[in-house]
Design a protein around this motif. Structure first.
Motif, PDB file in Angstrom:
ATOM      1  N   ASP A  94      -7.753  12.670   1.872  1.00  0.00           N
ATOM      2  CA  ASP A  94      -8.155  12.557   0.470  1.00  0.00           C
ATOM      3  C   ASP A  94      -9.631  12.904   0.296  1.00  0.00           C
ATOM      4  OD1 ASP A  94      -5.598  11.687  -0.162  1.00  0.00           O
ATOM      5  OD2 ASP A  94      -6.152   9.555  -0.117  1.00  0.00           O
ATOM      6  N   THR A 113       8.305   4.217  -1.493  1.00  0.00           N
ATOM      7  CA  THR A 113       6.991   4.869  -1.554  1.00  0.00           C
ATOM      8  C   THR A 113       5.872   3.889  -1.196  1.00  0.00           C
ATOM      9  OG1 THR A 113       6.627   4.375  -3.906  1.00  0.00           O
ATOM     10  CG2 THR A 113       7.805   6.425  -3.361  1.00  0.00           C
ATOM     11  N   LYS A 114       6.220   2.647  -0.912  1.00  0.00           N
ATOM     12  CA  LYS A 114       5.226   1.613  -0.601  1.00  0.00           C
ATOM     13  C   LYS A 114       5.425   1.091   0.827  1.00  0.00           C
ATOM     14  CE  LYS A 114       3.259   1.118  -4.685  1.00  0.00           C
ATOM     15  NZ  LYS A 114       1.868   1.324  -4.906  1.00  0.00           N
ATOM     16  N   ILE A 115       4.340   0.619   1.403  1.00  0.00           N
ATOM     17  CA  ILE A 115       4.362  -0.040   2.701  1.00  0.00           C
ATOM     18  C   ILE A 115       4.108  -1.526   2.450  1.00  0.00           C
ATOM     19  CG2 ILE A 115       3.289  -0.200   4.983  1.00  0.00           C
ATOM     20  CD1 ILE A 115       4.703   2.492   4.408  1.00  0.00           C
ATOM     21  N   GLU A 121      -6.086   0.797  -2.891  1.00  0.00           N
ATOM     22  CA  GLU A 121      -5.953   1.833  -1.870  1.00  0.00           C
ATOM     23  C   GLU A 121      -7.324   2.328  -1.409  1.00  0.00           C
ATOM     24  OE1 GLU A 121      -3.060   2.891  -0.532  1.00  0.00           O
ATOM     25  OE2 GLU A 121      -1.835   1.661  -1.857  1.00  0.00           O
ATOM     26  N   SER A 122      -7.471   2.514  -0.127  1.00  0.00           N
ATOM     27  CA  SER A 122      -8.649   3.159   0.437  1.00  0.00           C
ATOM     28  C   SER A 122      -8.322   4.628   0.623  1.00  0.00           C
ATOM     29  CB  SER A 122      -9.008   2.542   1.785  1.00  0.00           C
ATOM     30  OG  SER A 122      -9.281   1.177   1.648  1.00  0.00           O
ATOM     31  N   SER A 156      -7.872   8.154   2.252  1.00  0.00           N
ATOM     32  CA  SER A 156      -7.711   8.615   3.632  1.00  0.00           C
ATOM     33  C   SER A 156      -8.721   9.735   3.897  1.00  0.00           C
ATOM     34  CB  SER A 156      -6.293   9.143   3.848  1.00  0.00           C
ATOM     35  OG  SER A 156      -6.094  10.332   3.104  1.00  0.00           O
ATOM     36  N   PHE A 207       0.843  -1.189   0.000  1.00  0.00           N
ATOM     37  CA  PHE A 207       0.000   0.000   0.000  1.00  0.00           C
ATOM     38  C   PHE A 207       0.884   1.247   0.000  1.00  0.00           C
ATOM     39  CE2 PHE A 207      -2.582  -3.205   2.183  1.00  0.00           C
ATOM     40  CZ  PHE A 207      -3.791  -3.084   1.503  1.00  0.00           C
ATOM     41  N   THR A 208       0.303   2.376  -0.425  1.00  0.00           N
ATOM     42  CA  THR A 208       0.990   3.644  -0.231  1.00  0.00           C
ATOM     43  C   THR A 208       0.525   4.297   1.072  1.00  0.00           C
ATOM     44  OG1 THR A 208      -0.665   4.794  -1.561  1.00  0.00           O
ATOM     45  CG2 THR A 208       1.337   4.081  -2.691  1.00  0.00           C
ATOM     46  N   TYR A 209      -0.625   3.851   1.581  1.00  0.00           N
ATOM     47  CA  TYR A 209      -1.175   4.403   2.822  1.00  0.00           C
ATOM     48  C   TYR A 209      -1.781   3.247   3.601  1.00  0.00           C
ATOM     49  CZ  TYR A 209      -3.899   7.444   5.900  1.00  0.00           C
ATOM     50  OH  TYR A 209      -4.421   8.086   6.993  1.00  0.00           O
ATOM     51  N   ALA A 210      -1.174   2.893   4.708  1.00  0.00           N
ATOM     52  CA  ALA A 210      -1.608   1.716   5.471  1.00  0.00           C
ATOM     53  C   ALA A 210      -1.999   2.078   6.900  1.00  0.00           C
ATOM     54  CB  ALA A 210      -0.504   0.667   5.475  1.00  0.00           C
ATOM     55  N   ALA A 211      -2.636   3.232   7.081  1.00  0.00           N
ATOM     56  CA  ALA A 211      -3.028   3.665   8.428  1.00  0.00           C
ATOM     57  C   ALA A 211      -3.983   2.649   9.046  1.00  0.00           C
ATOM     58  CB  ALA A 211      -3.689   5.027   8.379  1.00  0.00           C
TER      59      ALA A 211
END
Length: 179
Positions: free
Chosen positions: A135, A74-76, A129-130, A132, A41-45
């Protein structure tokens, strides 16, 4: 042995049996042979070690590791361990989800399609991606600005539009002969 001691012993034994049964039942779904998969992911909150993994909504495993991906910063990278019997296939998709707006986040793996090959152990599950909260705020702000501009244009041209509509109706009445 006094009756108080007997009751105390009974309560302690009952609590031990209850705790053992509760832990056994809670872990039963996640027991057995595990298979490791990866997703990015790029965003894994909301994803941490120990976060629940669901497959089609059912408990299927746990997140083992969440870390920056060494090959692409840039990835998680999210490494997960799932029950061996879960049929993760090439059409399955990993997303970060929650059961309610205020609920704890978890990793959801979609069921994919029935007649598609399974992903091999240590394979990569495609991710989606979900958005945020940030976003979503930007998108709402953009829509609000665009709606404001549109309403100004409609308001500025409303008189012209109504005048043209009246001319059109007069012409239609003249052609059809109705007054």
């Amino acid at each position: 042995m006094s009756s108080e001691a007997k009751v105390g012993t009974f309560v302690v034994v009952a609590v031990i049996i209850f705790v053992y049964t509760f832990i056994s039942v809670a872990n039963m779904q996640l027991a057995g042979k595990k298979v490791t998969y990866r997703t990015y992911f790029t965003y894994a909150a909301g994803l941490d070690t120990g976060t629940l993994v669901r497959f089609g909504g059912l408990k299927a495993g746990m997140v083992d590791t969440v870390q920056p991906y060494a090959e692409n910063p840039t990835k998680i990278e999210v490494i997960i361990k799932m029950r061996f019997d879960i049929p993760v296939n090439q059409n399955s998709v990993a997303t970060v989800a929650s059961l309610s707006a205020l609920g704890e986040r978890y990793l959801e793996i979609s069921t994919g399609s029935a007649n598609v090959a399974r992903i091999k152990p240590n394979g990569i599950i495609p991710s989606q991606e979900s958005p945020s909260i940030g976003d979503l705020t930007v998108q709402v702000s953009t829509v609000t600005r665009e709606a404001t501009v549109l309403m100004r244009d409609v308001n500025a041209n409303f008189k012209s539009l109504t005048d043209r509509a009246e001319i059109l109706l007069d012409n239609l009445n003249e052609i059809t002969g109705e007054d």
